[in-house]
Design a protein around this motif. Structure first.
Motif, mmCIF file in Angstrom:
data_model
loop_
_atom_site.group_PDB
_atom_site.id
_atom_site.type_symbol
_atom_site.label_atom_id
_atom_site.label_comp_id
_atom_site.label_asym_id
_atom_site.label_seq_id
_atom_site.Cartn_x
_atom_site.Cartn_y
_atom_site.Cartn_z
ATOM 1 N N PRO A 278 0.829 -1.206 0.000
ATOM 2 C CA PRO A 278 0.000 0.000 0.000
ATOM 3 C C PRO A 278 0.865 1.259 0.000
ATOM 4 N N PHE A 279 0.371 2.291 -0.670
ATOM 5 C CA PHE A 279 1.144 3.522 -0.760
ATOM 6 C C PHE A 279 1.395 4.133 0.609
ATOM 7 N N THR A 280 0.450 3.959 1.545
ATOM 8 C CA THR A 280 0.665 4.471 2.901
ATOM 9 C C THR A 280 1.923 3.863 3.506
ATOM 10 N N THR A 281 2.086 2.553 3.349
ATOM 11 C CA THR A 281 3.281 1.879 3.863
ATOM 12 C C THR A 281 4.535 2.397 3.180
ATOM 13 N N ARG A 282 4.456 2.573 1.875
ATOM 14 C CA ARG A 282 5.603 3.084 1.109
ATOM 15 C C ARG A 282 5.970 4.496 1.566
ATOM 16 N N LEU A 283 4.954 5.332 1.793
ATOM 17 C CA LEU A 283 5.183 6.710 2.211
ATOM 18 C C LEU A 283 5.879 6.770 3.568
ATOM 19 N N VAL A 284 5.380 5.982 4.510
ATOM 20 C CA VAL A 284 5.985 5.950 5.848
ATOM 21 C C VAL A 284 7.426 5.473 5.775
ATOM 22 N N LYS A 285 7.668 4.442 4.973
ATOM 23 C CA LYS A 285 9.008 3.876 4.856
ATOM 24 C C LYS A 285 9.983 4.838 4.186
ATOM 25 N N LYS A 286 9.570 5.439 3.082
ATOM 26 C CA LYS A 286 10.477 6.287 2.315
ATOM 27 C C LYS A 286 10.857 7.558 3.070
ATOM 28 N N PHE A 287 9.896 8.139 3.796
ATOM 29 C CA PHE A 287 10.176 9.368 4.527
ATOM 30 C C PHE A 287 10.582 9.116 5.978
ATOM 31 N N GLY A 288 10.603 7.846 6.394
ATOM 32 C CA GLY A 288 10.985 7.526 7.765
ATOM 33 C C GLY A 288 10.073 8.204 8.781
ATOM 34 N N LEU A 289 8.760 8.155 8.524
ATOM 35 C CA LEU A 289 7.821 8.886 9.369
ATOM 36 C C LEU A 289 7.684 8.245 10.748
ATOM 37 N N ASP A 290 7.670 9.090 11.769
ATOM 38 C CA ASP A 290 7.384 8.652 13.135
ATOM 39 C C ASP A 290 5.867 8.621 13.273
ATOM 40 N N ILE A 291 5.279 7.422 13.175
ATOM 41 C CA ILE A 291 3.816 7.305 13.085
ATOM 42 C C ILE A 291 3.114 7.898 14.300
#
Length: 303
Positions: A278-291
């Motif tokens: 899912p793009f949400t997973t990709r977005l979090v991974k690529k930007f290293g987001l602190d959820i």
């Protein structure tokens, strides 16, 4: 009669690790009796490491089922110039920094070999943009497609670009600005994100209009329908030369009175996906987001 299968290989023009990864992939394709055609600018380097492999240079007449790109998103954009008009899918192996268009990392070459050999991938279609430049009498001067964005930017550091922005034939706003970006959903996480535009999920068929450092009361990013037509015209007393550029690769100089029309390009870009991510997973991974962000429980610091 046995089917002859061919896969094209596009390699980052500078990075040596791109050649290393490509050589491993091509050797794996050989074990599966799949031929490879290699982009000409690195063909000699690959041939030196695989003298016995059946490889040939990528040409305009090459008949391939898939293009595998070893590099970052810049390499994917370069490969799209060959792939888009032919309707051939791209599969990216990320060797760059973020790599939103890429599917997997260089450490996953073995998985890549088996998936490509088994045609074990799905095709995702991405909306692309088309740009046309007109002179003052309406003559078409230049055309191009864009996978990520069409950027119109001032030609002089000392002056702003004075741009009248119209959507579907109706004026929206006049911006004295550094430029205006029209980005696809794919480009929303690239240049569009950098200048304050919204992140758009790639399967959303829309595109965005984003002013760059606009001196105006209304200077918000706007998301428009895939059927919309965006027109930018150099106008007013501030009118100075500008430049329009597609994906940072193909450009055209603009003069006062010239206009640029951007709309959906007839052909979508085809991206090969090996797995459902899912793009949400990709977005979090690529930007290293602190959820959890600042709401996450914090451990007390010891004195």
């Amino acid at each position: 009669m046995e089917e002859t299968r061919r896969v094209a290989v596009v390699i980052h023009p500078i990075r040596p690790e791109a050649v290393t990864a490509a050589v491993e992939f091509i050797a794996g394709m050989r074990r599966h009796n799949i031929e490879c055609v290699v982009e000409a600018n690195r063909f000699d380097e690959v041939r030196a490491q695989l003298p016995d492999a059946y490889i040939s240079p990528l040409t305009i007449d090459s008949d391939v089922e898939l293009i595998v790109v070893f590099g970052g998103d810049g390499s994917m954009l370069r490969a799209s110039e060959w792939a888009l008009p032919r309707g051939i899918a791209l599969l990216g192996v990320n060797l760059g920094h973020v790599g939103f268009l890429a599917e997997l990392e260089a450490s996953e070459i073995r998985e890549l070999i088996e998936k490509v050999a088994g045609r074990d991938y799905t095709i995702e279609k991405r909306l692309t943009l088309g740009a046309r430049v007109f002179d003052t009498d309406g003559t078409t001067l230049w055309t191009s497609f864009a996978v990520n964005e069409v950027s119109t930017e001032k030609g002089s550091r000392r002056k702003m670009a004075d741009l009248m922005v119209s959507i579907d034939g109706r004026p929206l706003s006049r911006w004295a600005c550094d430029g205006v970006l029209v980005a696809s959903a794919s480009g929303s996480t690239a240049y569009g994100f950098s200048v304050g535009g919204p992140v758009i999920w790639p399967n959303t068929e829309v595109f965005e209009v984003v002013p760059i450092a606009a001196h105006a009361l209304f200077s918000q990013a706007c998301v428009v329908a895939p059927t919309s037509q965006v027109e930018l015209q150099l106008v007013g007393d501030l009118a100075t030369d500008a430049v329009v550029c597609c994906d940072g690769r193909r450009g055209c100089d603009l003069r006062p009175g010239f206009s640029i029309v951007i709309e959906r390009y007839p052909q979508d870009l085809r991206i090969a996906r090996l797995s459902e991510q899912p793009f949400t997973t990709r977005l979090v991974k690529k930007f290293g987001l602190d959820i959890e962000g600042w709401r996450a429980p914090k451990h007390h610091l010891r004195a």
